[in-house]
Scaffold this active site. Structure first.
Site, PDB file in Angstrom:
ATOM      1  N   MET A  55       1.349  34.374 -21.543  1.00  0.00           N
ATOM      2  CA  MET A  55       2.457  34.329 -22.115  1.00  0.00           C
ATOM      3  C   MET A  55       2.401  33.119 -23.369  1.00  0.00           C
ATOM      4  SD  MET A  55       5.593  34.662 -22.279  1.00  0.00           S
ATOM      5  CE  MET A  55       6.700  35.389 -20.984  1.00  0.00           C
ATOM      6  N   LYS A 100       9.841   2.292   7.021  1.00  0.00           N
ATOM      7  CA  LYS A 100       9.016   2.343   8.075  1.00  0.00           C
ATOM      8  C   LYS A 100       9.586   1.723   9.340  1.00  0.00           C
ATOM      9  CE  LYS A 100       4.288   3.015   9.884  1.00  0.00           C
ATOM     10  NZ  LYS A 100       2.683   3.031   9.401  1.00  0.00           N
ATOM     11  N   PHE A 133       0.818  -1.216  -0.005  1.00  0.00           N
ATOM     12  CA  PHE A 133      -0.017   0.089   0.105  1.00  0.00           C
ATOM     13  C   PHE A 133       0.708   1.145   0.015  1.00  0.00           C
ATOM     14  CE2 PHE A 133      -2.538   3.193   2.319  1.00  0.00           C
ATOM     15  CZ  PHE A 133      -3.237   3.579   1.505  1.00  0.00           C
ATOM     16  N   GLN A 134       0.772   2.019  -0.958  1.00  0.00           N
ATOM     17  CA  GLN A 134       1.325   3.475  -1.290  1.00  0.00           C
ATOM     18  C   GLN A 134       3.055   3.143  -1.419  1.00  0.00           C
ATOM     19  OE1 GLN A 134      -0.139   6.374   2.007  1.00  0.00           O
ATOM     20  NE2 GLN A 134      -1.726   6.885   0.365  1.00  0.00           N
TER      21      GLN A 134
HETATM   22  C1  LIG Z   1       8.975  32.163 -19.215  1.00  0.00           C
HETATM   23  C2  LIG Z   1      10.364  32.531 -18.976  1.00  0.00           C
HETATM   24  C3  LIG Z   1      11.176  33.491 -19.485  1.00  0.00           C
HETATM   25  C4  LIG Z   1      12.632  33.284 -19.569  1.00  0.00           C
HETATM   26  N1  LIG Z   1      13.169  34.202 -19.900  1.00  0.00           N
HETATM   27  C5  LIG Z   1      14.686  34.346 -19.665  1.00  0.00           C
HETATM   28  C6  LIG Z   1      15.412  35.412 -20.113  1.00  0.00           C
HETATM   29  O1  LIG Z   1      14.751  36.453 -21.042  1.00  0.00           O
HETATM   30  N2  LIG Z   1      16.551  35.874 -19.769  1.00  0.00           N
HETATM   31  C7  LIG Z   1      17.055  34.920 -18.883  1.00  0.00           C
HETATM   32  O2  LIG Z   1      18.253  35.487 -18.280  1.00  0.00           O
HETATM   33  N3  LIG Z   1      16.523  33.970 -18.415  1.00  0.00           N
HETATM   34  C8  LIG Z   1      15.281  33.591 -18.638  1.00  0.00           C
HETATM   35  N4  LIG Z   1      14.459  32.714 -18.139  1.00  0.00           N
HETATM   36  C9  LIG Z   1      15.517  31.890 -17.075  1.00  0.00           C
HETATM   37  C10 LIG Z   1      16.233  30.686 -17.818  1.00  0.00           C
HETATM   38  O3  LIG Z   1      15.406  29.745 -18.361  1.00  0.00           O
HETATM   39  C11 LIG Z   1      17.368  30.330 -16.842  1.00  0.00           C
HETATM   40  O4  LIG Z   1      16.779  29.671 -15.813  1.00  0.00           O
HETATM   41  C12 LIG Z   1      18.027  31.379 -16.427  1.00  0.00           C
HETATM   42  O5  LIG Z   1      18.632  31.892 -17.729  1.00  0.00           O
HETATM   43  C13 LIG Z   1      19.653  30.782 -15.834  1.00  0.00           C
HETATM   44  O6  LIG Z   1      20.285  31.700 -15.039  1.00  0.00           O
HETATM   45  P1  LIG Z   1      21.793  31.479 -14.467  1.00  0.00           P
HETATM   46  O7  LIG Z   1      22.221  30.677 -15.722  1.00  0.00           O
HETATM   47  O8  LIG Z   1      22.187  32.726 -14.020  1.00  0.00           O
HETATM   48  O9  LIG Z   1      21.384  30.568 -13.237  1.00  0.00           O
HETATM   49  P2  LIG Z   1      21.323  28.833 -13.032  1.00  0.00           P
HETATM   50  O10 LIG Z   1      20.618  28.328 -13.967  1.00  0.00           O
HETATM   51  O11 LIG Z   1      21.140  28.832 -11.774  1.00  0.00           O
HETATM   52  O12 LIG Z   1      22.912  28.641 -13.314  1.00  0.00           O
HETATM   53  C14 LIG Z   1      23.784  28.983 -12.411  1.00  0.00           C
HETATM   54  C15 LIG Z   1      25.280  28.359 -12.951  1.00  0.00           C
HETATM   55  O13 LIG Z   1      26.272  28.835 -11.793  1.00  0.00           O
HETATM   56  C16 LIG Z   1      27.160  27.878 -11.679  1.00  0.00           C
HETATM   57  N5  LIG Z   1      27.450  28.002 -10.250  1.00  0.00           N
HETATM   58  C17 LIG Z   1      26.716  27.423  -9.127  1.00  0.00           C
HETATM   59  N6  LIG Z   1      27.469  27.856  -7.872  1.00  0.00           N
HETATM   60  C18 LIG Z   1      28.677  28.384  -8.311  1.00  0.00           C
HETATM   61  C19 LIG Z   1      29.578  28.945  -7.416  1.00  0.00           C
HETATM   62  N7  LIG Z   1      29.816  29.025  -6.435  1.00  0.00           N
HETATM   63  N8  LIG Z   1      30.545  29.499  -8.226  1.00  0.00           N
HETATM   64  C20 LIG Z   1      30.680  29.737  -9.634  1.00  0.00           C
HETATM   65  N9  LIG Z   1      29.486  28.901 -10.394  1.00  0.00           N
HETATM   66  C21 LIG Z   1      28.349  28.622  -9.951  1.00  0.00           C
HETATM   67  C22 LIG Z   1      26.333  26.528 -11.841  1.00  0.00           C
HETATM   68  O14 LIG Z   1      27.225  25.592 -12.067  1.00  0.00           O
HETATM   69  C23 LIG Z   1      25.668  27.047 -12.935  1.00  0.00           C
HETATM   70  O15 LIG Z   1      26.131  27.071 -14.485  1.00  0.00           O
HETATM   71  C24 LIG Z   1      13.161  32.363 -18.424  1.00  0.00           C
HETATM   72  C25 LIG Z   1      12.455  31.393 -17.738  1.00  0.00           C
HETATM   73  C26 LIG Z   1      11.188  31.563 -18.090  1.00  0.00           C
HETATM   74  C27 LIG Z   1      10.262  30.506 -17.171  1.00  0.00           C
HETATM   75  C1  LIG Z   2       3.048  23.969 -14.845  1.00  0.00           C
HETATM   76  C2  LIG Z   2       3.097  24.630 -16.013  1.00  0.00           C
HETATM   77  N1  LIG Z   2       2.161  24.321 -17.055  1.00  0.00           N
HETATM   78  C3  LIG Z   2       2.334  24.840 -18.445  1.00  0.00           C
HETATM   79  C4  LIG Z   2       3.265  26.103 -18.360  1.00  0.00           C
HETATM   80  C5  LIG Z   2       3.244  26.681 -20.077  1.00  0.00           C
HETATM   81  N2  LIG Z   2       3.099  28.107 -19.744  1.00  0.00           N
HETATM   82  C6  LIG Z   2       4.105  28.974 -19.489  1.00  0.00           C
HETATM   83  S1  LIG Z   2       3.606  30.266 -19.418  1.00  0.00           S
HETATM   84  C7  LIG Z   2       2.112  29.984 -19.377  1.00  0.00           C
HETATM   85  C8  LIG Z   2       0.830  30.959 -19.094  1.00  0.00           C
HETATM   86  C9  LIG Z   2       0.777  31.513 -17.710  1.00  0.00           C
HETATM   87  O1  LIG Z   2      -0.375  32.103 -17.595  1.00  0.00           O
HETATM   88  P1  LIG Z   2      -0.700  33.010 -16.370  1.00  0.00           P
HETATM   89  O2  LIG Z   2      -0.128  32.301 -15.333  1.00  0.00           O
HETATM   90  O3  LIG Z   2      -2.142  33.636 -16.418  1.00  0.00           O
HETATM   91  O4  LIG Z   2       0.445  34.050 -16.288  1.00  0.00           O
HETATM   92  P2  LIG Z   2       0.590  35.441 -17.329  1.00  0.00           P
HETATM   93  O5  LIG Z   2       1.483  34.791 -18.522  1.00  0.00           O
HETATM   94  O6  LIG Z   2      -0.679  35.937 -17.976  1.00  0.00           O
HETATM   95  O7  LIG Z   2       1.301  36.493 -16.559  1.00  0.00           O
HETATM   96  C10 LIG Z   2       1.909  28.501 -19.566  1.00  0.00           C
HETATM   97  C11 LIG Z   2       0.580  27.940 -19.869  1.00  0.00           C
HETATM   98  C12 LIG Z   2       4.015  26.023 -17.597  1.00  0.00           C
HETATM   99  N3  LIG Z   2       5.214  26.950 -17.512  1.00  0.00           N
HETATM  100  N4  LIG Z   2       4.256  25.425 -16.333  1.00  0.00           N
END
Ligand SMILES: Cc1cc2nc3c(=O)[nH]c(=O)nc-3n(C[C@H](O)[C@H](O)[C@H](O)COP(=O)(O)OP(=O)(O)OC[C@H]3O[C@@H](n4cnc5c(N)ncnc54)[C@H](O)[C@@H]3O)c2cc1C
Ligand SMILES: Cc1ncc(C[n+]2csc(CCOP(=O)(O)OP(=O)(O)O)c2C)c(N)n1
Lengths: 180, 580
Positions: B494, B180, B130-131
């Protein structure tokens, strides 16, 4: 360009680690051609030997990803020319093969194989070598009606004269365990 | 902070001589490790641990989130602002599988988290008890390390290892699955020793000075250098060292989404955010730079766009603690595999000041273009409808950029990144790599608990809000004063934006008929108000910020509003569009 690579992955002896290692390949959509897990000369340290066909660039990335896993000490990537490698194959033939008139023993000798076992019903042959060699013997034995054939994964050793202990020490020395 | 602690009975006297069992050793180990807050949800297989928690008095505070996913995101919010690992309890089976989204999120965003799951008794493992679910197998690709404990006496060591692994090197989530019978088994000689080393785990690469000198040489000879600051700066606590580097060299600093708090947005060398929805200047200039100095960032595809047309004129220096990040997406000319702070301290001794005034002025020119084409229209819109951007901008102004700004995922997230002007480190909490809708609310709850003296504001879309809306109950139950700004555009903004721009306005399944969020929030016990007209916005925000408890401010925002500028997917960063 895709090439054959052999990885020697030096690991701890942990439950689930092999699973974790193969996941790294799965994520990159890589098909593992052969896999062997074995003890090493150091107690509690194991070596997985994995053969894959892929590009040099991708295998480099996979190796770094593997080295990151907790439980993995070190990953070595080799191409065939850097290695001595072997596979072991077993062949089971019906005893009638002996009576067929053709000299089985001669084939076995020609292929540097050996007869491992002869029972009333079957005969068992063993051959160690490269895949092509074990494959060749299989072909030669086919006319006798091979009942079963099995080949092990590759085991391999690199040519350079460096011990595993030295490699591990080198790795240890390249890192610290706290950030202060 | 107006929070109450959970009422737990003091440890009854007769418990004192009770033989310690595995569950007691879990609680004791966590206390010794310095844990004060645990997020979780009980169930059959973890009941002994909850029982020990109950009997241990109030040293460990347990927050009962209303879903295990909520617990993981709260733990992440907690970790991001406090720098301490978030801790989660869940039961076996569905409790454990509910952790998977949070684990993936923490894994890709390098967030330290320790999850402890109960498991069926060891003699039942593999019998479809279970679970029973194979959470160790399931979570393998989304944990930094996981381990199943089947013997009580193994618990302290496993927990010590878990904390060490979660928090050291590149941080990440770990999961300990405890059967457990191990929870109920006797622990004869309990001793908790913090882990300081784990065989075959190599968290901190030693700095290679030769590489660093090569890097310094490139830096000192560059004409158009650009720093890309990422979350690695925050993780290593190198904000000051980065500032020194910038001041000493005069090199402009651009940031990833997570790097936004690595460098103050008001610093004269700050040139804004990189990537798909970042600022115009740093994206365009990436392809003009002759040197890219990437520090603690992983060249995510949201940052790079088409990698074959990225940083086309630049040599690349990549400083990262994780060797597997080097050359993963962008080839490095000089790789410094090191903790960012360690590398910057030494690098700062090797670099010199050069004159980059002209280079910097080119960024400012593009900034002006972006301001006129996008920013002014976003924060001072001409139309009657309220825009997301002006809401975020107003909150940023009223909090002086000093709040912790949490966001969910989508347009609300990008608007938060663009218009909240962060001044303090460890102030952005969002789901970057996974983009987990539903992250925002529980993460804000965790952030408030992790940093109780700071104002925590969370910006959420109406879509994401409904994914973890049950956590309003958590905020209410524990009186956690998070300020929720619901940016209601009645659609999945988005995705709708992409449909508008790239799918000829075919709005497949993105327009929503929403419930009455005010009634819902009030039902959960929160104070809640709704703003539909611009004239009421400022006052409503200040009322929210002054409120005592958890609070919801719903703002009806323009439906057909887009986040610009934008690097369309598959395009090069230099093809960033200012409008459709
Ligand atoms: C809808 C959406 C849109 C997005 N648009 C953008 C956007 O326009 N621009 C953007 O930048 N991001 C955007 N992102 C986020 C993107 O997907 C990444 O998460 C982000 O760019 C990662 O940033 P990062 O590389 O700084 O951080 P992380 O992904 O956290 O990477 C960190 C890095 O640092 C390293 N690191 C960790 N610890 C240390 C340490 N002590 N010393 C040295 N290095 C270390 C790691 O190994 C890793 O390589 C978006 C996300 C979403 C959901
Ligand atoms: C769990 C999950 N399902 C689907 C998506 C795809 N997705 C990215 S942005 C977005 C729309 C988000 O809509 P809302 O929360 O109303 O925010 P808004 O973009 O309008 O600010 C979706 C469906 C996601 N990022 N995460």
């Amino acid at each position: 360009m895709e090439k054959l690579f052999t990885l020697n992955i030096v690991t701890e002896n942990n439950i689930g680690l092999l699973n974790h290692v193969t996941i790294v390949f799965t994520r990159r959509h890589l098909n593992i051609r052969s896999i062997t897990a074995s003890e090493s000369k150091i107690k509690d340290i194991y070596t997985y030997t994995i053969v894959v066909k892929t590009t040099e660039e991708l295998i480099g990335k996979v190796a770094k990803q593997l080295e990151k896993l907790i439980g993995v000490y070190k990953v070595f990537v080799y191409e065939d020319h850097e290695l001595i490698h072997q596979e072991l194959a077993l062949y089971k033939l019906p005893i009638s093969a002996i009576k067929s008139g053709i000299n089985i023993e001669e084939i076995v000798r020609e292929h540097s194989a050996r007869i491992l076992d002869i029972e009333t019903e079957y005969i068992l042959i063993e051959k160690t070598g490269h895949k092509e060699d074990t494959q060749k013997l299989l072909k030669a034995l086919q006319p006798f009606g091979v009942l079963q054939f099995i080949r092990s994964g590759r085991v391999a050793m690199a040519k350079p004269m460096k011990s595993l202990d030295e490699h591990l020490l080198e790795k240890e020395n390249a890192y610290t365990y706290s950030n202060t | 902070m107006a929070t109450t602690t959970q009422t737990t009975k003091e440890k009854p006297a007769q418990q004192k001589n009770k033989i310690m069992n595995g569950a007691d050793s879990v609680i004791q180990s966590l206390i010794t490790e310095g844990v004060e807050t645990v997020f979780g949800y009980p169930g059959g297989a973890i009941m002994p641990i909850y029982d020990s928690l109950y009997q241990s008095g109030s040293k460990l505070r347990h927050i009962l989130t209303r879903h295990e996913q909520g617990a993981t995101h709260s733990a992440q919010g907690f970790a991001k602002v406090s720098g301490k690992p978030g801790v989660v309890f869940a039961t076996s089976g569905p409790g454990a599988t509910n952790l998977v989204t949070g684990l993936s999120n923490a894994m890709i965003d390098s967030t330290p988290m320790v999850c402890i799951t109960g498991q069926v008794a060891s003699h039942l493992l593999g019998f479809d008890a279970f679970q029973e679910t194979d959470i160790v197998g399931i979570s393998m690709p989304v944990t930094k390390w996981n381990y199943q404990v089947t013997k009580a006496e193994e618990i302290p060591e496993a927990i010590a290892k878990a904390f060490y692994i979660a928090t050291s090197g590149r941080p990440g989530p770990v999961l300990i699955d405890i059967t457990k019978d191990a929870q109920l088994g006797a622990v004869e000689n309990y001793e908790y020793k913090k882990a300081t080393k784990v065989p075959s785990y190599f968290p901190y690469p030693k700095l290679d000075m030769e590489k660093l000198r090569e890097a310094a040489n490139l830096i000192n000879n560059a004409k158009k250098p650009l720093v890309l600051a990422g979350q690695g700066i925050t993780i290593s606590g190198a904000e000051e060292e980065l500032k020194t580097f910038a001041n000493r060299t005069g090199i402009p600093v651009a940031a990833t989404l997570f790097g936004l708090t690595a460098f103050p947005s008001r610093h004269p060398l700050s040139v804004g955010m990189l990537g798909m929805h970042g600022n115009y200047a740093p994206n365009i200039k990436t392809n003009e730079a002759d040197l890219i100095i990437a520090i603690g960032m992983r060249f995510d595809d949201r940052v790079t766009g088409d990698t074959s047309r990225y940083a086309i004129n630049a040599k690349v220096i990549h400083i990262d603690i994780d060797a597997s990040e080097i050359d993963k997406n962008i080839k490095a000319d000089v790789a410094v595999i090191s903790d960012a702070k360690k590398a910057l301290i030494k690098l700062n001794e090797l670099v010199q000041k050069n004159n980059f005034e002209e280079w910097l002025a080119e960024f400012r020119k593009l900034e002006d273009i972006e301001t006129k084409a996008v920013i002014d229209l976003d924060i001072h819109p001409k139309g009657n409808e309220i825009k997301m951007a002006e809401v975020v901008h107003e909150v940023s102004e009223q909090t002086n950029g000093e709040a912790i700004a949490v966001s969910d995922v989508g347009q609300n997230q990008m608007m938060t990144a663009r218009y909240y002007k962060f001044v303090n480190p460890k102030s952005i909490v969002t789901s970057g790599g996974l983009g987990t809708m539903g992250f925002g609310l529980p993460a804000a709850i965790g952030a408030k608990l992790g940093s109780p003296d700071r104002q925590v504001v969370v910006f959420i879309g109406d879509g994401g809000f409904q994914m973890t809306i049950q956590e309003l109950a958590t905020a209410w139950h524990y009186k956690i004063p998070v300020k929720i700004v619901l940016l209601n555009n009645s659609c999945l903004g988005m995705v709708r934006q992409w449909q508008q721009l790239f799918f000829d306005e075919r709005y497949a399944c993105t327009i929503m008929t929403n419930p009455d969020f005010i009634k819902i929030s009030e039902g959960f016990g929160l104070e809640a108000i709704k703003v539909t007209e611009r004239k009421d916005l400022k006052k409503a925000i200040s009322k929210m910020l002054d409120s005592e408890g958890p609070y919801l401010l719903e703002v009806s925002v323009e439906k057909i509003d887009n986040v610009f500028p934008m690097v369309p997917s598959g395009a090069s960063v230099s093809e960033m569009m200012l409008k459709a």
